[in-house]
Scaffold this motif. Sequence first.
Motif, PDB file in Angstrom:
ATOM      1  N   THR A 194      -8.213  10.852   9.063  1.00 41.10           N
ATOM      2  CA  THR A 194      -7.717  12.147   8.932  1.00 41.10           C
ATOM      3  C   THR A 194      -7.103  12.545  10.227  1.00 41.10           C
ATOM      4  OG1 THR A 194      -9.734  13.256   9.697  1.00 41.10           O
ATOM      5  CG2 THR A 194      -9.398  12.855   7.409  1.00 41.10           C
TER       6      THR A 194
ATOM      7  N   ARG B 229     -10.922   6.330   5.056  1.00 38.99           N
ATOM      8  CA  ARG B 229      -9.628   7.059   5.271  1.00 38.99           C
ATOM      9  C   ARG B 229      -9.572   7.864   6.596  1.00 38.99           C
ATOM     10  NH1 ARG B 229      -6.873   6.831   0.891  1.00 38.99           N
ATOM     11  NH2 ARG B 229      -5.438   8.582   1.413  1.00 38.99           N
TER      12      ARG B 229
ATOM     13  N   ARG C   7      -5.452   5.577   4.104  1.00 37.84           N
ATOM     14  CA  ARG C   7      -6.406   4.434   4.157  1.00 37.84           C
ATOM     15  C   ARG C   7      -6.265   3.689   5.535  1.00 37.84           C
ATOM     16  NH1 ARG C   7      -6.460   0.216   0.758  1.00 37.84           N
ATOM     17  NH2 ARG C   7      -4.279  -0.221   1.592  1.00 37.84           N
TER      18      ARG C   7
ATOM     19  N   GLY D 220      -5.462  12.441   3.991  1.00 31.71           N
ATOM     20  CA  GLY D 220      -5.708  11.229   5.130  1.00 31.71           C
ATOM     21  C   GLY D 220      -4.995  10.197   4.600  1.00 31.71           C
TER      22      GLY D 220
END
Length: 136
Positions: free
Chosen positions: A8, A6, A42, A40
């Motif tokens: 961020t 993920r 993917r 976040g």
Amino acid sequence: MIDDLRITMDDCVKAGHCPKGVRRWFNEQGLDFRAFMAAGIRAQDMLDTGDGQGINVVRRTIERLLVGVDLTDIIITLDDARASRKCADGMETFAGRVGLDWRRFVLEGLPAADLVATGDPEALEVVRQAVRARNG
């Protein structure tokens, strides 16, 4: 496919983007900025935009995760690629595109450093997952 990674806001900033620019990018791509701030996004969703900025953020994030990892003795095999959900046909096309020896990859594997040197986000992810699998 990069399933478990993920991205961020911190990753975006570390890749050189300001929060205001990140918000604008999300709006331009039709992505939910509020959901991104909460949890976040993917990495694969960023790659799927096909936009160079998103691809760059994913690439830099994976490179950062690999900093300090000794890749000297790590050989990436076709099995490692398959474990990362890469098909042989796709890997062969990739190898030809970036100048890697496909035959050697199939028979012996390739040094992880060679894949990292391509800068390709999906190649970096194969290396990241292989390192993680070897380190438990």
